[in-house]
Design an enzyme around this catalytic site. Sequence first.
Site, PDB file in Angstrom:
ATOM      1  N   LYS A  34      -1.082   6.336 -12.016  1.00  6.23           N
ATOM      2  CA  LYS A  34      -2.535   6.264 -12.051  1.00  6.23           C
ATOM      3  C   LYS A  34      -3.198   7.623 -11.768  1.00  6.23           C
ATOM      4  O   LYS A  34      -4.070   8.068 -12.521  1.00  6.23           O
ATOM      5  CB  LYS A  34      -2.987   5.243 -11.017  1.00  6.23           C
ATOM      6  CG  LYS A  34      -4.474   5.089 -10.924  1.00  6.23           C
ATOM      7  CD  LYS A  34      -4.813   4.276  -9.703  1.00  6.23           C
ATOM      8  CE  LYS A  34      -4.522   5.078  -8.442  1.00  6.23           C
ATOM      9  NZ  LYS A  34      -5.024   4.408  -7.222  1.00  6.23           N
ATOM     10  N   THR A  35      -2.744   8.259 -10.698  1.00  2.57           N
ATOM     11  CA  THR A  35      -3.360   9.532 -10.335  1.00  2.57           C
ATOM     12  C   THR A  35      -3.123  10.574 -11.418  1.00  2.57           C
ATOM     13  O   THR A  35      -4.006  11.366 -11.750  1.00  2.57           O
ATOM     14  CB  THR A  35      -2.797  10.025  -8.993  1.00  2.57           C
ATOM     15  OG1 THR A  35      -2.905   8.966  -8.038  1.00  2.57           O
ATOM     16  CG2 THR A  35      -3.566  11.218  -8.486  1.00  2.57           C
ATOM     17  N   ASP A 226     -12.003   5.525  -8.996  1.00  2.00           N
ATOM     18  CA  ASP A 226     -10.654   5.134  -8.613  1.00  2.00           C
ATOM     19  C   ASP A 226     -10.741   3.843  -7.788  1.00  2.00           C
ATOM     20  O   ASP A 226     -11.770   3.556  -7.191  1.00  2.00           O
ATOM     21  CB  ASP A 226     -10.064   6.273  -7.767  1.00  2.00           C
ATOM     22  CG  ASP A 226      -8.579   6.112  -7.587  1.00  2.00           C
ATOM     23  OD1 ASP A 226      -7.984   5.277  -8.277  1.00  2.00           O
ATOM     24  OD2 ASP A 226      -8.015   6.844  -6.752  1.00  2.00           O
ATOM     25  N   GLU A 227      -9.673   3.089  -7.732  1.00  2.00           N
ATOM     26  CA  GLU A 227      -9.614   1.870  -6.905  1.00  2.00           C
ATOM     27  C   GLU A 227     -10.827   0.977  -7.149  1.00  2.00           C
ATOM     28  O   GLU A 227     -11.469   0.503  -6.203  1.00  2.00           O
ATOM     29  CB  GLU A 227      -9.557   2.243  -5.414  1.00  2.00           C
ATOM     30  CG  GLU A 227      -8.514   3.270  -5.040  1.00  2.00           C
ATOM     31  CD  GLU A 227      -7.121   2.685  -4.886  1.00  2.00           C
ATOM     32  OE1 GLU A 227      -6.892   1.534  -5.327  1.00  2.00           O
ATOM     33  OE2 GLU A 227      -6.261   3.391  -4.351  1.00  2.00           O
ATOM     34  N   GLN A 257      -4.123  -5.227  -6.192  1.00  3.14           N
ATOM     35  CA  GLN A 257      -4.134  -4.426  -4.969  1.00  3.14           C
ATOM     36  C   GLN A 257      -5.500  -4.423  -4.297  1.00  3.14           C
ATOM     37  O   GLN A 257      -5.821  -3.505  -3.530  1.00  3.14           O
ATOM     38  CB  GLN A 257      -3.690  -2.993  -5.272  1.00  3.14           C
ATOM     39  CG  GLN A 257      -2.251  -2.906  -5.729  1.00  3.14           C
ATOM     40  CD  GLN A 257      -1.793  -1.475  -5.924  1.00  3.14           C
ATOM     41  OE1 GLN A 257      -1.729  -0.705  -4.992  1.00  3.14           O
ATOM     42  NE2 GLN A 257      -1.479  -1.127  -7.172  1.00  3.14           N
ATOM     43  N   ARG A 615       5.139   0.011  -2.023  1.00  2.78           N
ATOM     44  CA  ARG A 615       5.138   1.400  -1.528  1.00  2.78           C
ATOM     45  C   ARG A 615       6.538   1.991  -1.581  1.00  2.78           C
ATOM     46  O   ARG A 615       6.724   3.196  -1.506  1.00  2.78           O
ATOM     47  CB  ARG A 615       4.643   1.487  -0.066  1.00  2.78           C
ATOM     48  CG  ARG A 615       3.230   1.090   0.217  1.00  2.78           C
ATOM     49  CD  ARG A 615       2.251   1.705  -0.712  1.00  2.78           C
ATOM     50  NE  ARG A 615       1.971   0.790  -1.835  1.00  2.78           N
ATOM     51  CZ  ARG A 615       1.399   1.155  -2.970  1.00  2.78           C
ATOM     52  NH1 ARG A 615       1.053   2.402  -3.161  1.00  2.78           N
ATOM     53  NH2 ARG A 615       1.189   0.276  -3.941  1.00  2.78           N
TER      54      ARG A 615
END
Length: 774
Positions: A34-35, A226-227, A257, A615
Site C-alpha cells: 500500500k505505502t 491513507d487508512e 483493518q 503483522r
Amino acid sequence: MNANYLDDLNERQREAVTTLKGPLMIIAGAGSGKTKVLTTRIAHLMRNGVDAFNILALTFTNKAAKEMKERVEKILGGNEARNLYIGTFHSVFARLLRSDAPKLGYPSDFTIYDADDAKSVVKTIVNELNLDDKHYKPNLVYNRISAAKNSLMSPEEYQHDYYVQQEDQRANRPLVGKIYEMYAKRCFKNGAMDFDDLLYKMYVLLKGFPEVLAKYQHKFKYIMIDEYQDTNPAQYEIVKLLGAVHENICVVGDDAQSIYSFRGATIQNILQFEKDYDDVKVVKLEQNYRSTKSILNVANEVIAKNKGQIEKNLWTDNTEGDKIKLIRTNTDNDEGKFVSDTIAEQKLRNHYANRDFAILYRTNAQSRSFEESLRRMAIPYRIYGGISFYQRKEIKDFLAYLRVIINTRDEESIKRIINYPVRGIGKTTIEKITIYSNEQNITFWQVLENAREFGFKGGTLEAIENFVTMMHSFRVQLEKQNAYDVAVQVGKSTNIVKELFNDKTTEGLARYENIQELLNSIKEFTETPTEDGELLDKSLGSYLQQITLLTDADQGNDQDSDVVKLMTIHAAKGLEFPVVFTVGLEESLFPSGMSINSREELEEERRLFYVAVTRAKSRLFLTYANSRYRFGQLQQNEPSRFIDEMPDQYIDRSYAGGMRNAGNFGGGGVSWGGMFDKRKTPAQQSTPVTRTVSKPVSSGAASNHTPSPNFAADDPAQMEAGMDVEHQKFGFGKIMSLEGAPNNRIATVVFPKGGGEKKIMLNYAKLMIVRNSG
DNA sequence: TTAGGCGCTGTTTTT
DNA sequence: CAGCGCCTAA
C-alpha cells in the site's frame, strides 16, 4: 530519479499508480504494498507535471506521514518533495487553521488541548454546574462531546437531537448537552481547540467562508487519503468539500483493518465510497508480499467470519512457512517468561536480531510481565504508547508556562502554573478570580492583570502582581529572542529547573532530565530548518501546536536501535515484523469485555485480531494464560473465542494442552525446550505472593514533650539559622536553615529528642526562640 | 496553604 | 494495582 519506478509494481499496483484523474479507491489488503503504491503514485503525479504544491496527502499517524515523505523523496531524488503537503489530518488542519483561525474568533496561536486538558475543562464545568462528577464522569462526558464533534454536531444540534437526547436520558445524564455547550464556550474563551476541534472547526471554516474553501480547493487539486477505513464523518465531509471541484480523490484502505470506531471512525465511509462519486475506479491489491501462507490463511479464515465486507481474496506467493504456534501458560508471569525465553531461543536458533521481534497486546497494562521477564533476560526492549513524553506532569507544567506566554486566554494552563512553584495563590484566590472572570465575561488573565481593582490585597495581591509581571517579561523577551532562550529563562526565573535539580530522588532526577530533554527539543526545533511544505514557522506558537499532536511513537530515533518492540495492536497497524507474539488471547481481554455486547463491536475486535496476525512475516506465536492479575486480583480466563476460529491445519497446538480446556499447563507435563522446569505447582500458584514491605523509616520517635510553662510562639520573621528553638511537641531543637518566601518561611530544624530533622512551616507550626540567659 | 497519608474506585484501543 | 479525592497535621 529512477525512471523505471513503474517496473517494480505488479499489474494491479501499476493500475492504481497510473490512474491519476478522478475518484479512485484502492482496496489494499494487509501487506499488499500500500505505502509503495501511495508513494509511487505521488511521484508519478509529479512526473506528469503536477506541482507538489497541489498535492495533499493525509495519514493517521505522523510516522506514516514521515515515511511517505521519505519514500517519495527517495523515488524522486533531489528535493522536489519538499513542497508536498503530507501529514496527519490533525496536523495539516492545525497548520491551515493557524492562518485562518482568526476568522472564527480564535487567535492564530490558539492552544491545542490534548485529551487530559479537555477532560480537565469538562470537570471544571461539571463542578461549576454543581453536578456530581461521580455520575457525570468527565471521561464519559468528554467521550460524548467528542463523538458529537466527530459527527459535526453542534451543541445546539446536540440538545435538539431527539435520538441523542433519548440516549442521555436513558443514561440518566440529561445535562450532557448543557455541558457540551459550556465546554465549547469555555474552550473558545480560552482560545483553545481540542483534537476534535481541529477537524470540526476546519469544517466550520470551509462551510462558512466560501473564499477560504475556494482557496484550498484550488490549491489541493490532488488529494490522497491513507487508512480511509478509519475516517470519521468530520474527516469525510472535509475531504468531500476540498475535493468537490476537481474530484481527484484517491482513498486507500482496507475495511478488514478498520479498528478505530471508538474514535468515531465509521466503516461506512469506505463501504459507501463508490456511491459518493460518479465513475469511481476501484482497484484491489490482493497479493500479499509480507507473510507466509500459513499466517495469511489463518488471517483470511478468521476475518471471513465478519459480515458485509468488501469482497477480496488476499493471496501470497511466499512459502508456506512454520505453523502458527499456540501456547497456553499458567499465569501472566509465565506468559512473559515464555515470550522472553522464546526470543532468546529464536535469536540463537534462527539468527534473529532483537529488532525482529514484536510483542503485541490488547491493552497497555499488559506490558508489565513482559518488561520484567525481558529485563531479567537482559534483552533490550522499547515500549511504545502509554504515557507520552509530553503528558508527563513536569513537562505539562513547563509547557503550560510557554502556552500562557503565547496565549494568555488559556485559562486551563494559567491555573496549572499560577501556583507552581508555590507562590501563595491558593484555591480560594483562584476561585475568586474564576468567578470575577465569569461575571465580567473577561478572561482569567485580565482579572489577574487588574487584581488591585478586583479588591485583592496584601500578600495575595503582591503574589499575583509578581506573577503577572514575570509573565509579561517573558512575553517581551519573546519579541527579541528565540523560543529556546525564552524557555531557558522561564526555567530560571520560576526556579523550576533549580528545584528539580536539587531533588535527588530517582524521580526528581528523571524529572530534571526530562526538562533538559524538553529544552533540547525546543532548541532543535528553533535551529533545524523544517521542510514541512510552506511551514517555515519557527515560532514558539508553532512549536507548541506541533508537539501536542506528537505521540510517543513519533519520538526518538528508534529505527536503528536494536530492540524488541512492545505495543498495543492498535499501535502496530501499518507495521510488520519477522516474528510476532500476540499475547493475552483470553475472553474478556481479547476480545475486550467492553466489546462483546454487539455484533459490530465483536467484529471490530476480530478485525483487530486480523491486524495482529497480519503483522507477522514469518513466525507467529499466540499465547494465553489460565489466570492473570487484573484489578490486583488473580482472575481465571477462558481462552479467546478467536482461537477456535482458526483453521487447525495451520496451527501447532501442542503447547496449548492439545485441546481447549485440557487441564492446566502445569499438570499437563508440557514444556517448551525445558525452560519451564521451575514452574510452580497450581497449589503454590494460588497462594498470593505477599511481598515483605519494609516499613518506612520512622522519623517520629515518641515525641511526648511537655512544653515549657511560658511557651509562646515567636514571630517567624525573627527566626534565623543557628537559633535554638522549642516546639510544643518535638521539644528543643536547632534551626539548620530557612527557605521560602518571606511571608511563608519554612525552617529545617533538628530536634535531637523529637525525631531528628523536620521541615516546619512557620506560619502554622509555632516555634519559640530559646533565649540563652546564661 | 500545603503535603502527605489513607481509602475508594475503576480499568480498551488514540490523533 | 494504580490514581484520585478527601482529611489531617504541620
